[in-house]
Design a protein around this motif. Sequence first.
Motif, short mmCIF file in Angstrom:
data_model
loop_
_atom_site.label_atom_id
_atom_site.label_comp_id
_atom_site.label_asym_id
_atom_site.label_seq_id
_atom_site.Cartn_x
_atom_site.Cartn_y
_atom_site.Cartn_z
N LEU A 146 0.95 -1.54 -0.18
CA LEU A 146 -0.07 0.12 -0.15
C LEU A 146 0.88 1.69 -0.04
O LEU A 146 2.23 1.54 0.80
N ARG A 147 0.23 2.35 -1.03
CA ARG A 147 1.63 3.38 -0.74
C ARG A 147 0.34 4.77 -0.76
O ARG A 147 0.70 5.72 -0.31
N GLU A 148 -1.01 4.52 -1.27
CA GLU A 148 -1.90 5.99 -0.41
C GLU A 148 -3.17 4.95 0.17
O GLU A 148 -3.50 3.88 -0.57
N LEU A 149 -3.41 6.21 1.02
CA LEU A 149 -4.26 5.15 1.15
C LEU A 149 -5.29 6.51 1.52
O LEU A 149 -5.06 7.52 2.67
N GLY A 150 -6.88 6.78 1.70
CA GLY A 150 -7.62 7.38 1.66
C GLY A 150 -8.80 6.90 3.14
O GLY A 150 -9.13 6.24 3.15
N LEU A 151 -9.07 8.18 4.24
CA LEU A 151 -9.95 7.92 5.54
C LEU A 151 -10.78 9.29 5.64
O LEU A 151 -10.92 9.02 6.47
N PHE A 152 -10.65 10.11 4.86
CA PHE A 152 -10.78 11.49 5.34
C PHE A 152 -12.50 11.22 5.37
O PHE A 152 -13.16 10.14 4.93
N ASP A 153 -13.38 12.09 6.32
CA ASP A 153 -14.38 12.18 6.71
C ASP A 153 -14.89 10.62 6.65
O ASP A 153 -15.56 9.74 6.59
N ASN A 154 -14.84 10.03 7.83
CA ASN A 154 -15.15 9.31 8.91
C ASN A 154 -14.74 9.46 10.21
O ASN A 154 -15.28 9.99 10.50
N LEU A 155 -15.81 7.76 11.02
CA LEU A 155 -15.62 8.19 13.07
C LEU A 155 -14.43 7.89 13.73
O LEU A 155 -14.47 7.63 14.76
N PHE A 156 -13.00 7.74 12.84
CA PHE A 156 -11.30 7.65 13.27
C PHE A 156 -11.03 7.77 14.82
O PHE A 156 -11.44 9.92 14.63
N THR A 157 -11.65 7.58 15.86
CA THR A 157 -11.06 8.21 17.12
C THR A 157 -9.96 8.20 17.76
O THR A 157 -8.83 9.25 18.54
N LYS A 158 -8.98 7.26 17.00
CA LYS A 158 -7.37 7.06 16.62
C LYS A 158 -7.35 6.31 15.58
O LYS A 158 -7.52 5.93 14.66
N LEU A 159 -6.04 6.45 15.28
CA LEU A 159 -5.22 6.30 13.28
C LEU A 159 -5.09 4.43 13.21
O LEU A 159 -4.60 3.77 14.68
N PRO A 160 -5.60 4.01 12.62
CA PRO A 160 -5.31 2.40 12.76
C PRO A 160 -4.51 1.85 12.23
O PRO A 160 -2.99 3.05 11.83
N GLU A 161 -3.58 0.73 12.66
CA GLU A 161 -1.76 0.11 12.77
C GLU A 161 -1.96 0.49 10.73
O GLU A 161 -0.86 0.44 11.04
N VAL A 163 -1.88 2.83 9.18
CA VAL A 163 -0.79 4.38 8.76
C VAL A 163 0.50 3.97 9.32
O VAL A 163 0.97 4.53 8.74
N GLU A 164 0.96 3.08 9.57
CA GLU A 164 2.48 3.02 10.05
C GLU A 164 2.94 1.77 9.20
O GLU A 164 4.65 1.42 9.61
N LEU A 165 2.44 1.28 7.84
CA LEU A 165 3.01 0.83 7.08
C LEU A 165 4.43 1.12 6.53
O LEU A 165 4.29 2.81 5.96
N ALA A 166 5.17 0.61 6.27
CA ALA A 166 6.28 1.27 5.85
C ALA A 166 6.00 1.79 4.10
O ALA A 166 6.51 2.86 4.14
N GLY A 167 5.85 1.31 3.70
CA GLY A 167 5.84 2.59 1.62
C GLY A 167 5.04 3.09 1.99
O GLY A 167 4.24 3.42 0.93
N LEU A 168 3.78 3.35 2.67
CA LEU A 168 2.78 4.30 2.79
C LEU A 168 3.44 5.72 1.95
O LEU A 168 4.16 6.28 3.23
N THR A 169 3.32 6.48 1.86
CA THR A 169 3.60 8.18 1.62
C THR A 169 2.69 8.82 1.48
O THR A 169 3.46 9.97 1.19
N LYS A 170 1.12 7.96 0.47
CA LYS A 170 0.54 9.70 0.78
C LYS A 170 -0.76 9.28 2.16
O LYS A 170 -0.97 8.04 1.59
N LEU A 171 -1.46 9.99 2.86
CA LEU A 171 -2.45 9.54 3.83
C LEU A 171 -2.87 10.67 4.15
O LEU A 171 -3.30 11.66 4.21
#
Length: 265
Positions: A146-161, A163-171
Amino acid sequence: MVKKGKRAQTNRVSLKAAKKAVSMTPDGRRRLDLSNAGLCAFPRCLLKLTDLDELDLSRNRIRTLPDDIGSLSALSRLDLHSNELEALPDAIGRLAGLTHLNLANNRLTSAGLPPTLGVLSHLQSLNLGLNRLDGLPPATANLVALRELGLFDNLFTKLPEIVELAGLTKLNVERNPVSRSAQRDGVSEEVKSERDEAMYLVTESGLCKPCLERCKEERLKRMKVREGRAGGFGEKRKRTYSGLMMPNSVAVLNQDMWRCRMEKK
């Protein structure tokens, strides 16, 4: 011929019509675009098109996906944004070749995401924005490509694990009830520096009324911020880009590239 648009009367697709609508991309991929076609259900005839590389069913009213969707094993791109999906079937994990999956602007809840989502080992882009999520299956932490992850406009009160993926460049985790301190602690510096580029483009006609109003409000806020920053540095320049809204569709070009291209025309 498959009719598209808000006024289209056709809400069923035959296998013959679907085959005629298949096109070839410049790089030789077989693509079927049934976006904004007035579909109320996933056309089961599509399950026979097992050689499809890309499938776009966005901006319809599809509520469920068939349990045997895994038969479309050749898919690399699947766009389902702006439908009425509340859950995904376990068979989503059988789409082993998926590299891009767009599920933004649906009705997905955390309970509706199966653990098999984490089996998609080739997935590079995952858009889950504009849903009703407050968590992700633990198995999604296995999405090492995974390189790009969109979680905008949701109900997250804490970031899920994830987002710690080493290859993630866009969040993009904007407009969640997660605290800013949690965002700073949970996102690497590299991801934070590129997070703003994870906004996606879509025309105004492709948004439902509540999303359109929300995007207009956000655009006004950003314009005011830019005008405030420009104060005292000469003449203010105001530009509008009609039809440009964000965020709920996968786009190849980011905002700056899109603007530069429009200015050259």
